[in-house]
Design a protein around this motif. Structure first.
Motif, PDB file in Angstrom:
ATOM      1  N   ILE A   5       0.847  -1.156   0.058  1.00  0.00           N
ATOM      2  CA  ILE A   5       0.068   0.042   0.050  1.00  0.00           C
ATOM      3  C   ILE A   5       0.950   1.439   0.187  1.00  0.00           C
ATOM      4  CG2 ILE A   5      -0.329  -0.040   2.642  1.00  0.00           C
ATOM      5  CD1 ILE A   5      -3.189   0.983   1.938  1.00  0.00           C
ATOM      6  N   ARG A   6       2.121   1.155   0.636  1.00  0.00           N
ATOM      7  CA  ARG A   6       3.040   2.286   0.573  1.00  0.00           C
ATOM      8  C   ARG A   6       3.300   2.703  -0.762  1.00  0.00           C
ATOM      9  NH1 ARG A   6       5.447   2.977   6.261  1.00  0.00           N
ATOM     10  NH2 ARG A   6       4.288   1.727   7.683  1.00  0.00           N
ATOM     11  N   LYS A   7       3.758   1.451  -1.537  1.00  0.00           N
ATOM     12  CA  LYS A   7       4.487   1.763  -2.830  1.00  0.00           C
ATOM     13  C   LYS A   7       3.209   1.993  -3.821  1.00  0.00           C
ATOM     14  CE  LYS A   7       7.416  -1.012  -5.309  1.00  0.00           C
ATOM     15  NZ  LYS A   7       7.878  -2.503  -5.579  1.00  0.00           N
ATOM     16  N   GLU A   8       2.202   1.240  -3.846  1.00  0.00           N
ATOM     17  CA  GLU A   8       1.347   1.247  -4.948  1.00  0.00           C
ATOM     18  C   GLU A   8       0.285   2.281  -4.602  1.00  0.00           C
ATOM     19  OE1 GLU A   8      -0.423  -2.474  -5.907  1.00  0.00           O
ATOM     20  OE2 GLU A   8       1.603  -3.435  -6.077  1.00  0.00           O
ATOM     21  N   LEU A   9      -0.102   2.449  -3.554  1.00  0.00           N
ATOM     22  CA  LEU A   9      -1.055   3.777  -3.301  1.00  0.00           C
ATOM     23  C   LEU A   9      -0.670   5.040  -2.629  1.00  0.00           C
ATOM     24  CD1 LEU A   9      -4.115   1.469  -2.257  1.00  0.00           C
ATOM     25  CD2 LEU A   9      -3.283   1.865  -4.532  1.00  0.00           C
ATOM     26  N   ASN A  10       0.731   4.945  -2.262  1.00  0.00           N
ATOM     27  CA  ASN A  10       1.322   6.066  -1.815  1.00  0.00           C
ATOM     28  C   ASN A  10       0.796   6.546  -0.444  1.00  0.00           C
ATOM     29  OD1 ASN A  10       3.349   8.187  -1.751  1.00  0.00           O
ATOM     30  ND2 ASN A  10       1.962   9.472  -3.008  1.00  0.00           N
TER      31      ASN A  10
END
Ligand SMILES: NC(=O)c1ccc[n+]([C@@H]2O[C@H](COP(=O)([O-])OP(=O)(O)OC[C@H]3O[C@@H](n4cnc5c(N)ncnc54)[C@H](O)[C@@H]3O)[C@@H](O)[C@H]2O)c1
Length: 329
Positions: free
Chosen positions: A283-288
């Protein structure tokens, strides 16, 4: 956007509704809640006359009612669940009803109504972990009827995405804390016992490790998943705060300027998981998304909220003895 929030009188649902109504002018909310244990209207009373908030008393297993409410909304955020592990050990039936049959009812309706479902699940589906952290593909290993019911609902959802092409996303979050949590959960219970100088009961020597997230950070993550999450995917949500229970109790006592040894070790509960841990890099990488509130700051905010808002909890906590709280039914 019109959101149907289920279980919005509970801890996370209430915080989510306040978060949306305060920050998203173009969103309105219908909140369906069966007013079961843990529900509380007080926090949402300010919004009762607002045009963009409506409360409906009802059960998510009620197919006819849910069909109507889903028809009138753009998306569903499913918080409604029986959520207390200890209660699931005493009687699992309500957990099967709300957490499995409730989700099944929503899924059946979504076969014919193409609306997005964001289903709120838990890190507990992975069971106790020794040293590693669970990513989205980690094996399920639930050890309480609560976590087994949450794992079951996830499997049902995945099957409906695969076979009926419904638009569902799943979030799995670690332990939430913050204002408005029902008093039987660890942090509010410790604060209220400490207010009364009653020793806080601690399971398993207080060594159990939980991963803690401030509820507002969780609400932000849910909004990211609602608007940007990919159909059929699940997203782990963690603020990477793995802390043992005894440390938390001592921090609470210290913030309240109480004696930090005012706790007592109690018998462990059956099937008690030692450690939960989530890898939330997806979620940190894909949804910032990233959490904004440190554990120290969030815990202080939470303690201060309970101390300032004693009218919120005074009439539901009935202090009977020096080491327990009796809950008014
Ligand atoms: N609290 C946490 O730390 C945490 C962590 C991860 C995931 N979750 C999940 O988040 C969700 C919300 O948790 P919470 O802590 O706010 O729970 P909560 O117990 O405070 O609130 C649950 C709410 O759902 C309602 N409800 C239960 N069954 C219902 C039904 N059949 N129909 C309608 N309403 C019903 C209850 O009346 C209550 O208001 C749950 O699905 C839980 O599994 C919680």
């Amino acid at each position: 956007m019109k959101l149907l929030v289920t279980g919005g009188l509970g801890f996370i649902g209430t915080n989510f509704i306040i978060h949306i109504l305060n920050n998203y002018q173009d969103h309105s909310i219908v909140n369906i809640d069966a007013e079961l244990i843990g529900s509380n209207h007080k926090s949402l009373s300010n919004f009762e006359n607002s045009n963009n908030y409506k409360f409906v008393k009802g059960n998510i297993t009620d197919r006819v009612l849910m069909e109507k409410l889903i028809n009138e909304c753009d998306a569903i955020i499913n918080f409604a669940a029986e959520s207390h592990v200890d209660r699931s050990i005493l009687n699992a039936k309500p957990f099967i009803d709300s957490n499995i049959i409730g989700v099944f009812t929503i899924l059946e309706i979504l076969k014919n109504q193409k609306k997005r479902l964001v289903h709120i699940s838990t890190d507990e589906v992975f069971g106790s972990l020794e040293t590693d952290s669970a990513d989205e593909n980690y094996r399920f290993n639930p050890s309480s009827p609560y976590s087994a019911s949450k794992a079951s609902s996830e499997l049902l959802i995945n099957s409906y995405v695969a076979t009926h092409d419904i638009d569902a996303v799943i979030t799995r979050c670690t332990n939430n804390y913050g204002p408005q949590q029902f008093l039987e959960k660890l942090i509010p219970k410790a604060i209220i016992l400490a207010v009364h100088n009653i020793p806080v009961p601690v399971y398993n020597g207080g060594k159990g490790i939980r991963d803690w997230i401030f509820v507002d950070d969780h609400c932000n993550a849910i909004m990211k998943v609602l608007h940007k999450g990919k159909k059929g995917e699940s997203y782990n949500i963690s603020a990477s705060n793995e802390i043992d229970v005894l440390t938390i109790i001592k921090q609470i006592l210290s913030i309240m300027n109480k004696d930090i040894s005012n706790y007592e070790l109690s018998e462990d509960r059956p099937g008690h998981d030692f450690r939960y841990s989530l890898d939330s890099s997806k979620i940190r990488k894909e949804l910032n998304w990233s959490p904004k509130v440190s554990f120290e700051e969030g815990l202080k905010t939470t303690v201060e909220w309970y101390l300032k808002n004693q009218e919120w909890w005074k009439d539901i906590a009935d202090i009977k003895t020096l080491n327990s709280i009796q809950w008014k039914s």
